[in-house]
Write a protein that holds these residues in place. Structure first.
Motif, PDB file in Angstrom:
ATOM      1  N   GLN A 120     -23.411 -74.743  78.188  1.00  0.00           N
ATOM      2  CA  GLN A 120     -23.543 -73.897  77.002  1.00  0.00           C
ATOM      3  C   GLN A 120     -22.176 -73.367  76.597  1.00  0.00           C
ATOM      4  OE1 GLN A 120     -26.070 -70.475  77.518  1.00  0.00           O
ATOM      5  NE2 GLN A 120     -25.715 -69.704  75.450  1.00  0.00           N
ATOM      6  N   ASN A 121     -21.781 -73.609  75.356  1.00  0.00           N
ATOM      7  CA  ASN A 121     -20.490 -73.147  74.858  1.00  0.00           C
ATOM      8  C   ASN A 121     -20.442 -71.619  74.828  1.00  0.00           C
ATOM      9  OD1 ASN A 121     -18.499 -72.252  72.708  1.00  0.00           O
ATOM     10  ND2 ASN A 121     -18.081 -74.449  72.695  1.00  0.00           N
ATOM     11  N   VAL A 122     -19.349 -71.043  75.373  1.00  0.00           N
ATOM     12  CA  VAL A 122     -19.187 -69.579  75.391  1.00  0.00           C
ATOM     13  C   VAL A 122     -17.905 -69.155  74.697  1.00  0.00           C
ATOM     14  CG1 VAL A 122     -20.558 -69.313  77.495  1.00  0.00           C
ATOM     15  CG2 VAL A 122     -18.082 -69.633  77.679  1.00  0.00           C
ATOM     16  N   ILE A 123     -17.245 -70.074  73.998  1.00  0.00           N
ATOM     17  CA  ILE A 123     -15.984 -69.756  73.317  1.00  0.00           C
ATOM     18  C   ILE A 123     -16.233 -68.738  72.212  1.00  0.00           C
ATOM     19  CG2 ILE A 123     -14.170 -70.705  71.846  1.00  0.00           C
ATOM     20  CD1 ILE A 123     -14.432 -73.304  73.445  1.00  0.00           C
ATOM     21  N   GLY A 124     -15.439 -67.668  72.213  1.00  0.00           N
ATOM     22  CA  GLY A 124     -15.574 -66.629  71.207  1.00  0.00           C
ATOM     23  C   GLY A 124     -16.507 -65.505  71.599  1.00  0.00           C
ATOM     24  N   LEU A 125     -17.314 -65.691  72.637  1.00  0.00           N
ATOM     25  CA  LEU A 125     -18.236 -64.636  73.058  1.00  0.00           C
ATOM     26  C   LEU A 125     -17.480 -63.500  73.753  1.00  0.00           C
ATOM     27  CD1 LEU A 125     -21.285 -66.635  74.509  1.00  0.00           C
ATOM     28  CD2 LEU A 125     -20.948 -65.756  72.190  1.00  0.00           C
ATOM     29  N   LYS A 126     -18.033 -62.314  73.686  1.00  0.00           N
ATOM     30  CA  LYS A 126     -17.461 -61.178  74.391  1.00  0.00           C
ATOM     31  C   LYS A 126     -17.656 -61.356  75.894  1.00  0.00           C
ATOM     32  CE  LYS A 126     -18.454 -57.912  70.627  1.00  0.00           C
ATOM     33  NZ  LYS A 126     -19.180 -56.672  70.252  1.00  0.00           N
ATOM     34  N   ASP A 127     -16.796 -60.690  76.671  1.00  0.00           N
ATOM     35  CA  ASP A 127     -16.918 -60.781  78.122  1.00  0.00           C
ATOM     36  C   ASP A 127     -18.283 -60.318  78.610  1.00  0.00           C
ATOM     37  OD1 ASP A 127     -14.424 -61.853  78.409  1.00  0.00           O
ATOM     38  OD2 ASP A 127     -13.461 -60.028  79.152  1.00  0.00           O
ATOM     39  N   SER A 128     -18.841 -59.313  77.939  1.00  0.00           N
ATOM     40  CA  SER A 128     -20.162 -58.823  78.343  1.00  0.00           C
ATOM     41  C   SER A 128     -21.236 -59.883  78.125  1.00  0.00           C
ATOM     42  CB  SER A 128     -20.518 -57.552  77.564  1.00  0.00           C
ATOM     43  OG  SER A 128     -20.517 -57.800  76.164  1.00  0.00           O
ATOM     44  N   THR A 170     -11.102 -64.722  66.206  1.00  0.00           N
ATOM     45  CA  THR A 170     -12.128 -64.529  67.231  1.00  0.00           C
ATOM     46  C   THR A 170     -13.494 -64.307  66.595  1.00  0.00           C
ATOM     47  OG1 THR A 170     -10.482 -63.544  68.703  1.00  0.00           O
ATOM     48  CG2 THR A 170     -12.791 -63.141  69.235  1.00  0.00           C
ATOM     49  N   GLY A 171     -13.505 -63.603  65.475  1.00  0.00           N
ATOM     50  CA  GLY A 171     -14.767 -63.351  64.785  1.00  0.00           C
ATOM     51  C   GLY A 171     -15.431 -64.628  64.298  1.00  0.00           C
ATOM     52  N   LEU A 172     -14.621 -65.571  63.794  1.00  0.00           N
ATOM     53  CA  LEU A 172     -15.167 -66.841  63.332  1.00  0.00           C
ATOM     54  C   LEU A 172     -15.714 -67.651  64.508  1.00  0.00           C
ATOM     55  CD1 LEU A 172     -15.628 -68.894  61.045  1.00  0.00           C
ATOM     56  CD2 LEU A 172     -13.320 -69.762  61.471  1.00  0.00           C
ATOM     57  N   LEU A 173     -14.984 -67.661  65.619  1.00  0.00           N
ATOM     58  CA  LEU A 173     -15.449 -68.373  66.801  1.00  0.00           C
ATOM     59  C   LEU A 173     -16.767 -67.790  67.306  1.00  0.00           C
ATOM     60  CD1 LEU A 173     -12.096 -68.826  68.771  1.00  0.00           C
ATOM     61  CD2 LEU A 173     -13.418 -70.618  67.639  1.00  0.00           C
TER      62      LEU A 173
END
Length: 302
Positions: free
Chosen positions: A248-256, A288-291
């Protein structure tokens, strides 16, 4: 020579082989002659007759809680021959032996397949395919795959390399030339030849009894490893970004958000990583918002 998804699989398989070889090497009892007393051999502490003895003694092996029945289900049991105890089952990835990992679906979702494949795309109602490309070292790579787009539905992922667009070789193309070729392509059929994520690699790890694999990250980048943890044992590297967890792609997600995915992952989990200098070049000029909002973060189907 056998291949294994993780170091834990290799170590457990070696223990199983050693136990099986020891059990096979025991000398059979001679035939009992009529009228002759034969004392019974001492069997206490000896392995059972099963090819795969009980693994209770490995209960906390390498920090893992192993279950003998589960390990046996994960393997195809065959008679010992040519020093081979465990054979890979047909449901695995790459024919690997997996006494601990088993048929974990995350490995299949995260698989980076060798070779190239052809896909057929069509444009959506807005005339778009839902991807952005980035030129790196005379190659074209997917910088963004938008959620619910034709590109996402076709199985394209961040980091895939595009080799051809409608029969034209893309080597040496600029980003602008590639986007113009997609824009000029027919709406109903765009042929692309791609190679799976050449800059990325996957690491299979196993959570310990406390539910951790042993690494620390910040803003999606791995910053340190826990000594003797599964991450360190299996070669996870610092200064690498996490691209996928169990496919599952997690690029751009917050650490939480990444933490939530890690916490809800099964005991066996796969991390897909990319070196920092390549990752930062790949997402250059992408906010980062776009990702976070546009990238396809869905769980792949297998």
């Amino acid at each position: 020579m056998s291949l294994y998804p993780s170091l834990e699989d290799l170590k457990v398989d070696k223990v199983i082989k050693a136990q099986a070889q020891f059990a096979q090497s025991t000398t059979p009892m001679p035939a009992i002659t009529e009228g002759t007393y034969q004392p019974q051999p001492v069997t206490a502490g000896m392995p059972g007759s099963s090819l795969y003895p009980n693994l209770a003694e490995l209960g906390d092996y390498m920090g893992l809680a192993l279950n003998s029945d589960e390990v046996q289900r994960n393997l195809a049991l065959v008679p010992v021959a040519d020093n081979q105890v465990a054979l890979p089952s047909s449901s695995g990835v790459g024919g690997m032996v997996r006494p601990v990992t088993g048929t974990d679906v995350g490995i299949r979702r995260a698989e980076i397949r060798p070779g190239v494949r052809e896909i057929i795309l069509c444009k959506d109602q807005d005339g778009k395919v839902g991807l952005r490309l980035r030129a790196i070292d005379n190659g074209l790579f997917l910088q963004l795959v938008q959620a619910n787009s034709p590109a996402a539905l076709a199985g394209l992922r961040f980091g895939d390399q595009v080799l051809q667009i409608n029969g034209q070789n893309c080597a040496g193309w600029s980003t602008d030339k590639a986007h113009k070729a997609l824009k000029a392509a027919a709406e109903t059929r765009i042929e692309m030849v791609v190679r799976d994520r050449p800059f990325q690699r996957t690491i299979t790890m196993h959570k310990d009894s406390s539910g951790h694999v042993g690494f620390i990250y910040k803003s999606g980048k791995i910053t340190s490893l826990v000594k003797d943890g599964s991450a360190a044992r299996n070669g996870l590297l610092t200064e690498h970004y996490i691209c996928e967890i169990n496919g599952q792609n997690v690029i751009g997600l917050k650490d939480s958000q990444i933490k939530d995915i890690l916490n809800t992952s099964p005991t066996t989990m796969t991390i897909t990583i990319m070196p920092k200098f390549i990752y930062e070049h790949m997402i250059k000029r992408m906010s980062t918002g776009l990702l976070r909002s546009a990238m396809d973060h869905s769980v792949p189907e297998v």
